[in-house]
Design a protein around this motif. Structure first.
Motif, PDB file in Angstrom:
ATOM      1  N   ARG A   1       0.930  -1.211  -0.019  1.00 22.45           N
ATOM      2  CA  ARG A   1       0.030   0.168  -0.120  1.00 22.45           C
ATOM      3  C   ARG A   1       0.941   1.358  -0.023  1.00 22.45           C
ATOM      4  O   ARG A   1       1.104   1.920  -1.234  1.00 22.45           O
ATOM      5  N   ASP A   2       1.413   1.554   1.050  1.00 25.68           N
ATOM      6  CA  ASP A   2       2.266   2.718   1.243  1.00 25.68           C
ATOM      7  C   ASP A   2       3.567   2.705   0.096  1.00 25.68           C
ATOM      8  O   ASP A   2       3.889   3.663  -0.360  1.00 25.68           O
TER       9      ASP A   2
ATOM     10  N   HIS B   1       5.496   4.753  12.672  1.00 25.78           N
ATOM     11  CA  HIS B   1       5.450   4.576  11.208  1.00 25.78           C
ATOM     12  C   HIS B   1       6.506   5.672  10.750  1.00 25.78           C
ATOM     13  O   HIS B   1       6.238   7.053  10.393  1.00 25.78           O
TER      14      HIS B   1
ATOM     15  N   HIS C   1       9.255   7.042   7.831  1.00 21.64           N
ATOM     16  CA  HIS C   1       9.976   7.197   6.415  1.00 21.64           C
ATOM     17  C   HIS C   1      11.305   7.498   6.456  1.00 21.64           C
ATOM     18  O   HIS C   1      11.609   8.165   7.721  1.00 21.64           O
TER      19      HIS C   1
ATOM     20  N   ASN D   1       8.840   4.157   3.407  1.00 23.34           N
ATOM     21  CA  ASN D   1       9.063   3.785   4.858  1.00 23.34           C
ATOM     22  C   ASN D   1      10.419   3.061   5.091  1.00 23.34           C
ATOM     23  O   ASN D   1      11.028   2.451   4.308  1.00 23.34           O
TER      24      ASN D   1
END
Ligand code: HMG
Ligand code: MG
Length: 299
Positions: free
Chosen positions: A15-16, A207, A209, A249
């Motif tokens: 997804r990301d 989360h 990045h 990420n």
């Protein structure tokens, strides 16, 4: 605070990781990625998004991906849902867990989901009701917890009320996203100290990045703050279409290597994970963004 013995990794690569890719990626390649990840031992995989295809074209095939993956017992396959329409589409595709996403900065909220923070929280209420009626769990995200591409530095005090609102409305876990990857370990420790006054640490996740190369240090800082759930992306894929310049990420392989070195259990097989990352990197025609995968494949 002592380190946990077990950490749960939330794999957000499909997804990301893929949402930002301009080139078409076939449903078959997305399905293969999800299946490779579940076979590597990931117990939570964010498979796609039920968002407007005008906003994020790459996620348009999420229902097809859901219907083609091999769903293994014990693995949670989740999707993002920004509004009731997204939740209904997710339910129709057989999704058993969704995530809603808010932001700590007004500028990002407007650019990402076209409404203010308080409007977004209102928009999530019917999602929570419908999810509860269908017996599915909802995870919450807060973006831009350490910095915003439109407003600069973000304080922990701006994040805490949004995280609390998501928790209060029934999100079982709230993931705090350093969307632009600008935060440092010091910022991260302070963030969790402040937010943990509103939401229990056991219900918070990190989360990160890796835009500024700080993500692994931020994971370690979070572990020291008693956080034991982290979102990561195989091969370090990704970025957010509404956060220009943000890289992927933190690579799942790199977090796993860190955790293995600390004797922390995850249930994930590093070799199989590296193979999954190599395969999707080849499909995308990109260098693998995981340092561990690069080092291992050079041996
Ligand atoms: P809007 O334009 O304000 O909404 O978008 P709208 O209700 O006016 O709808 C516009 C069009 O989209 C309409 O179609 C709707 O039917 C359709 P039209 O009539 O023009 O043909 N539509 C939908 N289609 C499919 N699925 C839906 C849906 N809803 C409306 N669910 C909206 C508002 C929220 C829909 C839009 O802004 C959107 O989809 N945004 C998603 C942005 C996104 O996915 N960003 C990336 C994920 S967040 C992220 O990456 C951060 C994270 O990783 C954490 C971190 O790193 O910080 C989670
Ligand atoms: Mg993200």
């Amino acid at each position: 605070m002592s380190l946990p013995t077990h950490v749960r990794l939330v794999e957000v690569g499909p997804r990301d990781g893929l949402q930002n890719e301009a080139q078409p990626i076939t449903v078959a390649d997305k399905v293969r990625l999800v299946d490779d990840l579940s076979e590597a031992g990931l117990s939570y995989i964010e498979v796609g998004s039920f968002v407007s295809p005008k906003w994020v074209p790459q996620m348009a095939g999420s229902a097809e991906v859901f219907s083609a993956i091999k769903q293994r017992a014990g693995v949670t396959y989740a999707a993002l849902a920004p509004n009731l329409r997204g939740l209904e589409d997710a339910l129709a595709a057989g999704v058993k867990e969704v995530a809603v996403f808010a932001a700590a900065s007004e500028g990002f909220s407007q650019r990402n989901i076209n409404c203010s923070i308080s409007e977004s929280l209102k928009r999530f209420e019917p999602i929570m009701d419908a999810a509860q009626a269908h017996g599915i769990r909802v995870r919450g995200y807060v973006s831009c917890v350490l910095g915003c591409p439109y407003e600069g530095k973000v304080n922990a005090e701006q994040v805490a009320p949004v995280a609390k609102a998501l928790h209060d409305m029934g999100c079982y876990e709230v993931s705090l996203g350093d969307t632009i990857g600008s935060g440092t370990a010091g910022d991260t420790r302070r963030l969790f100290e402040v937010v943990a006054q509103q939401v229990p640490r056991a219900q918070l996740a990190g989360h990160f990045h890796d835009t500024y190369g700080q993500a692994l240090a931020n994971v370690y800082a979070s572990l020291l703050e008693g956080i034991h759930v982290f979102d990561s992306s195989v091969a370090g894929l990704g970025g957010c279409p509404y956060a220009k310049g943000a890289t992927g990420n933190i690579a799942t392989e790199d977090v796993l290597y860190l955790l293995q070195g600390l004797g922390i259990e995850t249930g994930i097989d590093l070799d199989r994970l590296i193979a999954a990352g190599q395969r999707i990197s080849q499909v995308l025609g990109r260098a693998n963004g995981s340092r561990v995968a690069k080092a291992r494949s050079a041996q």
